[in-house]
Design an enzyme around this catalytic site. Structure first.
Site, PDB file in Angstrom:
ATOM      1  N   HIS A 157       0.837  -1.204   0.000  1.00  0.00           N
ATOM      2  CA  HIS A 157       0.000   0.000   0.000  1.00  0.00           C
ATOM      3  C   HIS A 157       0.865   1.244   0.000  1.00  0.00           C
ATOM      4  O   HIS A 157       2.096   1.160  -0.100  1.00  0.00           O
ATOM      5  CB  HIS A 157      -0.984  -0.021   1.179  1.00  0.00           C
ATOM      6  CG  HIS A 157      -0.362  -0.083   2.538  1.00  0.00           C
ATOM      7  ND1 HIS A 157       0.266   0.980   3.136  1.00  0.00           N
ATOM      8  CD2 HIS A 157      -0.270  -1.106   3.429  1.00  0.00           C
ATOM      9  CE1 HIS A 157       0.699   0.642   4.329  1.00  0.00           C
ATOM     10  NE2 HIS A 157       0.396  -0.633   4.532  1.00  0.00           N
TER      11      HIS A 157
ATOM     12  N   CYS B  82       2.986  -5.125   6.351  1.00  0.00           N
ATOM     13  CA  CYS B  82       2.837  -4.933   4.908  1.00  0.00           C
ATOM     14  C   CYS B  82       4.096  -4.298   4.318  1.00  0.00           C
ATOM     15  O   CYS B  82       5.006  -3.918   5.034  1.00  0.00           O
ATOM     16  CB  CYS B  82       1.651  -4.008   4.631  1.00  0.00           C
ATOM     17  SG  CYS B  82       0.062  -4.648   5.223  1.00  0.00           S
TER      18      CYS B  82
END
Length: 170
Positions: free
Chosen positions: A131, A143
């Site tokens: 992201h 992430c």
């Protein structure tokens, strides 16, 4: 050709072919050992499943992957005890979940990776996304994250079959 995320000096980088970008990873770094809630970005090569984006904030990204708009009530279940663990859900939702339509810009583009999803194993770690990074590249919850323009450039250059690979060493 994969997106390879590794250590670079005192930070992290993502390489795709002859391009490289500054990156952020989990607060626990990149490691082989992965457990629920540890903030580790897991060593491994993860397929790209889907690209989600905020159509009210950005145009549809150029990408070879399935792409869909993040709706107002989209969520992602992160409760290992729930049958929908590591799956998209519709809010309101009774179990623990992330809101995909965040107030900040981090999820204006969300690339879902195939980590612990086929099938999900409770406790083996929630979904891992690629992201948008915070402006200071602060750590994620596990992430990978790139600046918005870098993420858009990667998606435009990627090919079907491209994976994201976390490597503990360059």
């Amino acid at each position: 050709m994969d997106l390879i995320v590794t250590a670079a000096g005192d930070g992290w980088q993502a390489r795709h072919g002859d391009r490289s970008w500054r990156a952020a990873v989990g607060r626990g770094g990149i490691r082989v050992e992965k457990a629920e809630g540890d903030g580790v970005s897991p060593v491994g090569r993860w397929p790209i499943r889907t690209v989600y984006y905020r159509a009210d904030r950005i145009a549809k990204p150029a990408s070879p992957f399935p792409t869909r708009v993040i709706a107002e009530l989209d969520g992602w279940c992160d409760d290992p005890a729930h049958a929908d663990y590591n799956r998209p859900v519709t809010r309101p939702f009774p179990a623990s979940h992330e809101e995909m339509r965040r107030q900040d810009e981090l999820y204006d583009i969300v690339v879902v990776l195939g980590h612990n999803d086929d099938p999900p194993v409770p406790g083996a770690g929630s979904a891992i996304f690629l992201h948008i990074a915070r402006p200071d590249y602060a750590p994620t919850e596990g992430c990978a994250a790139l600046a918005k323009d870098d993420l858009l450039a990667f998606l435009a250059d990627a090919q079907p079959g491209t994976h994201l690979e976390f490597r503990a060493t360059a």
